[in-house]
Each structure stands twice: as structure tokens, then as C-alpha cells.
Write an enzyme that holds these catalytic residues in place. Structure first.
Site, PDB file in Angstrom:
ATOM      1  N   ASP A  96       0.855  -1.189   0.000  1.00 45.35           N
ATOM      2  CA  ASP A  96       0.000   0.000   0.000  1.00 45.35           C
ATOM      3  C   ASP A  96       0.886   1.233   0.000  1.00 45.35           C
ATOM      4  O   ASP A  96       1.660   1.443   0.927  1.00 45.35           O
ATOM      5  CB  ASP A  96      -0.911  -0.032   1.238  1.00 45.35           C
ATOM      6  CG  ASP A  96      -1.914   1.107   1.239  1.00 45.35           C
ATOM      7  OD1 ASP A  96      -1.964   1.861   0.252  1.00 45.35           O
ATOM      8  OD2 ASP A  96      -2.640   1.233   2.243  1.00 45.35           O
ATOM      9  N   ASP A 142      -3.118   2.312  -5.989  1.00 41.73           N
ATOM     10  CA  ASP A 142      -1.928   2.304  -5.130  1.00 41.73           C
ATOM     11  C   ASP A 142      -1.847   1.093  -4.189  1.00 41.73           C
ATOM     12  O   ASP A 142      -1.169   1.141  -3.177  1.00 41.73           O
ATOM     13  CB  ASP A 142      -1.826   3.610  -4.331  1.00 41.73           C
ATOM     14  CG  ASP A 142      -2.766   3.637  -3.147  1.00 41.73           C
ATOM     15  OD1 ASP A 142      -3.863   3.078  -3.261  1.00 41.73           O
ATOM     16  OD2 ASP A 142      -2.399   4.216  -2.108  1.00 41.73           O
ATOM     17  N   GLU A 143      -2.542   0.046  -4.534  1.00 42.40           N
ATOM     18  CA  GLU A 143      -2.476  -1.166  -3.713  1.00 42.40           C
ATOM     19  C   GLU A 143      -2.334  -2.396  -4.580  1.00 42.40           C
ATOM     20  O   GLU A 143      -3.019  -2.524  -5.586  1.00 42.40           O
ATOM     21  CB  GLU A 143      -3.772  -1.329  -2.906  1.00 42.40           C
ATOM     22  CG  GLU A 143      -3.893  -0.434  -1.705  1.00 42.40           C
ATOM     23  CD  GLU A 143      -5.229  -0.634  -1.027  1.00 42.40           C
ATOM     24  OE1 GLU A 143      -5.428  -1.679  -0.379  1.00 42.40           O
ATOM     25  OE2 GLU A 143      -6.099   0.238  -1.194  1.00 42.40           O
TER      26      GLU A 143
HETATM   27 MG   LIG Z   1      -2.356   4.094   0.010  1.00 41.91          MG
END
Ligand SMILES: [Mg+2]
Length: 424
Positions: free
Chosen positions: A9, A107-108
Site C-alpha cells: 500500500d 496504489d495497492e
Molecule cells: Mg495508500
């Protein structure tokens, strides 16, 4: 074989990219906003730097609220193409550590390192190597968690944010998360946590040790799933996707200044918005099944309506009649209040390769497909303003052809003085 799943993350992703690319932003409260006009108070915060978070600003907060809490922050519009480029580099980097990478959001990601970790010296060394590689080659900070499944990996990556690194083994469970609130389990929302609180269950430990019978009685089949999650049991696989960032919707909206009550103008605007959205869908290879129309009235309140089609499509000709039907449900409001913003979005998306045969309204009309391909080419060459459909002329006929809709009306009153608009 026991699985090892990694969840990655990125920390304050959009804000960190801006701070990396523009040194002037470093060490300062930076707010990346999703807005049609950065000088206005409209829109929402899509990322806040850690310096900004000290003022109590969080992502998804309205810009109005953020400016109140952090008046001296630096507010910038998002540059999503640049963020997407970063994500592509990230996906590539992850591919060096695992053959199974699931891009979970921009974003993961999840990586199944069960088979590959031995090449890097075991779980700890692999996650450390991934985190260091991101820092070294992409120059960004990531929080990384590893565990026997996705749920545990995701919770582990949360433990030390930002820059966290946590490996939770099967033996550590469920004690590792026992003192944390049940809401820290991905998927347990506010509603379920409220119901659990009534039963005296507030922490993950309490949920793990509660009786399955009681949970089943209260929640049905979900009860057992809740308890399993608290025990850190999750059998869901890491889904290798095409390495694309999953998109949830394609939306366009436009502000109408002081507003308009001219229904013909609104129909034309709606058509232009749909053309914009479907053109992007075709370019990026998505089909949508649900049409959403959003209207803001007199900057005071907003209404959004949506309707699902019987199949997936990326054609204006399929979505426009449905959108017109939704617009017509707001005629009473339009007669009373000027529309200050209109938006359209297509949701319920699927990958085009997976679903062309599902295209709605039977076979694809050859003419419509040819027109669409030609129009896309022109737009690519000369910009989106180059083509305007003549079909607004016949909206009346199309309008009547709209089937009965399953409607959901959502009116969000906005208190006076806090005129803001939800960004689609
Ligand atoms: Mg994030």
C-alpha cells in the site's frame, strides 16, 4: 503448502508523487484535490501529505472542510495520468518478485510470493527487498504487509503506516490483531460494527472468541464469515489481472455557471458528457452496464439517478436514451431550480475482452460501430470538441423509447454557505 501473500500500500500516494516530482512541495502540507477548479472550494481531497494530515485533513474530505482545517496548505489538482504511469512502473517492479500480482487499486497490490520467496531468502527478506526497491527505483514510500492470506496481509500493511513492514505468521493469529477494533477488518463496515457493538463485540479478539451460533443467529451466513475474518482465515486467491488498474467508473461533468433550466440545453450537454465518457471507455477497453446522471440544483442540493441496462456497452447510442430517461425524472426539480452542474458516469464496468458478446440491445448496429470508430479517430486527432452529434434533433423519439427504470433517488441537502458539489 502454506501460502504467503504480500499486500503493498503506497503511502499518501498522489501527494508523495507530487512531493517527489516538485521539491518545492516537500515537507509541506500538500493536498491533491479532485476538482473542476482548484481556485474554488469545490471538490474533494484525493490525497493529503503526512504534513497535511497533522491538521486533521484526510482523503475524501471536502475541499471546503480541508481549507478550514488547513488554511495554509498547498492545494493542487490531481494529475492522474502521471499517477497511473507510476502505478505501471510499480506493477512491473512487483512482477520481479512474484508471478501472481493482483492490482487491487491505483496504489495497492497483492502479490502471492508462496513460490518465489525462496529466491530472495524467505518471507522477511522478500518483503524488505520489495519495499527497498520501491524506495530506490521509484523513490516512493510503501507500507508492506505479509501473511497467510489477503485479509491478514492487508491488515499487516496497515500496522506501521507509513513505511511499515509487518509479517504475520499463522501462529501469530489471531492474537496479532486481537486488541484492534473490528472495523480494522477489511470489509466490516460501520453498519456491521454497530450491530456487533450491540452484542458487546468491539475488538477483533472479542469477535474471534464469540460464539458462531450467536453470530449466525444475528447475521445469518455473514456471521460465520465475520468470525472467520477475525480469526484471520481467508481462502480467497490473489487474482492475477491483466496488470491494469481497475477503473470503477468513467464520469464526466460540467459546471453550468449560474445554472440553466433549458431542458434542450441539458440534453445536449448530457450527450456531450456521454460522448466523452464512452470515448474514454472505448480507448481503455471497458464496457459499462449502469448509467448515472447527476444534477446539482442552484448549488443547494444534488440528485443522482441511475439505471442498469440489460447488458454491457461502450456506445453513446445505448447509454444516451437511458440517461435521458433519468434526466426526465428530474423535470419537476428542473422547473423549480436552475441546474448548476450536470454529470454523467458509467459504472458496473467490465473488461471489454470479457464481454463484447454481452452488448445490449441485440447485435451491434454496424452503422453505429463504424460511426463510433470514425468519431474516435477524429477526436484523437483534433480534440473532443471536433464532433457534435446531430442526434439531439431526434431526442424526442429516443426519449419516448426509454424503458421503465429502476430508480434510486438520492438528494443530498447542502447547508447554505457550504455550497459544494460532489465530484463525480
Ligand atoms: Mg495508500
Amino acid at each position: 503448502m502454506e501460502r504467503t501473500i504480500v499486500h503493498l500500500d503506497m503511502d499518501a500516494y498522489f501527494a508523495s508523487i507530487e512531493q517527489r516530482d516538485f521539491p518545492i512541495y516537500r515537507g509541506k502540507p500538500l493536498l491533491v484535490c479532485h476538482t473542476d477548479d482548484i481556485a474554488s472550494n469545490r471538490g474533494v481531497v484525493s490525497a493529503a501529505s503526512y504534513e497535511a494530515r497533522e491538521y486533521g485533513v484526510k482523503s475524501a474530505m471536502t475541499v471546503v472542510e480541508a481549507r478550514k482545517r488547513c488554511p495554509n496548505g498547498i492545494y493542487v489538482p490531481g494529475n492522474y495520468d502521471r499517477y497511473l504511469e507510476n502505478t505501471k512502473r510499480l506493477i512491473k517492479l512487483c512482477g520481479e518478485y512474484s508471478d501472481v500480482v493482483e492490482v487491487y487499486s491505483i496504489d495497492e497490490m497483492f502479490l502471492d510470493i508462496t513460490r518465489t520467496q525462496r529466491f530472495f531468502g524467505g518471507t522477511e527478506k522478500t518483503v524488505l527487498a520489495i519495499q527497498r526497491a520501491i524506495g530506490k527505483t521509484i523513490k516512493l514510500s510503501a507500507s508492506v504487509g505479509a501473511g497467510p492470506n489477503k485479509t491478514v496481509a492487508k491488515m499487516a500493511s496497515e500496522l506501521g503506516k507509513p513505511g511499515g513492514l509487518a509479517v504475520i505468521s499463522l501462529e501469530d493469529l489471531p492474537n496479532a490483531f486481537a486488541p484492534l477494533p473490528v472495523t480494522d477488518i477489511p470489509g466490516i463496515g460501520r453498519q456491521n460494527s454497530k450491530h456487533l457493538a450491540v452484542l458487546g463485540i468491539k475488538t477483533i479478539g472479542e469477535l474471534a472468541s464469540s460464539s458462531e451460533k450467536l453470530l449466525r443467529k444475528k447475521f445469518g451466513v455473514i456471521g460465520a464469515a465475520l468470525r472467520r475474518a477475525a480469526l484471520g482465515l481467508d481462502g480467497s486467491p490473489v487474482l492475477q489481472n491483466s496488470g491494469r488498474v481497475p477503473v470503477k467508473s468513467f464520469g464526466h461533468s460540467s459546471s453550468l455557471g449560474n445554472g440553466t433550466q433549458d431542458i434542450e440545453r441539458l440534453k445536449k450537454d448530457l450527450l456531450t458528457l456521454i460522448e466523452g465518457a464512452t470515448s474514454r471507455m472505448r480507448k481503455e477497453g471497458y464496457l459499462g452496464r449502469t448509467a448515472c446522471v447527476y444534477l446539482c440544483f442552484a448549488r443547494l442540493f444534488s440528485a443522482s439517478r441511475q439505471r442498469s441496462l440489460s447488458g454491457h456497452t461502450d456506445l453513446t447510442g445505448d447509454l444516451y436514451p437511458v440517461a435521458l430517461g433519468l434526466l426526465s425524472k428530474e423535470l419537476t426539480n428542473i422547473a423549480r431550480y436552475p441546474v448548476t452542474k450536470i454529470g454523467f458516469s458509467a459504472t458496473n464496468l467490465i473488461d471489454k475482452d470479457a464481454g463484447r458478446q454481452l452488448c445490449i440491445y441485440g447485435e451491434l448496429d454496424g452503422k453505429e460501430a463504424a460511426f463510433t470508430a470514425a468519431a474516435d479517430e477524429l477526436r484523437d486527432k483534433y480534440g473532443s470538441g471536433v464532433l457534435i452529434r446531430a442526434s439531439t434533433m431526434e431526442v424526442k423519439n429516443r426519449y419516448r423509447a426509454v424503458p421503465k427504470s429502476e430508480l434510486s433517488l438520492q438528494v443530498n441537502p447542502i447547508p447554505p454557505g457550504r455550497a459544494t458539489r460532489r465530484v463525480l
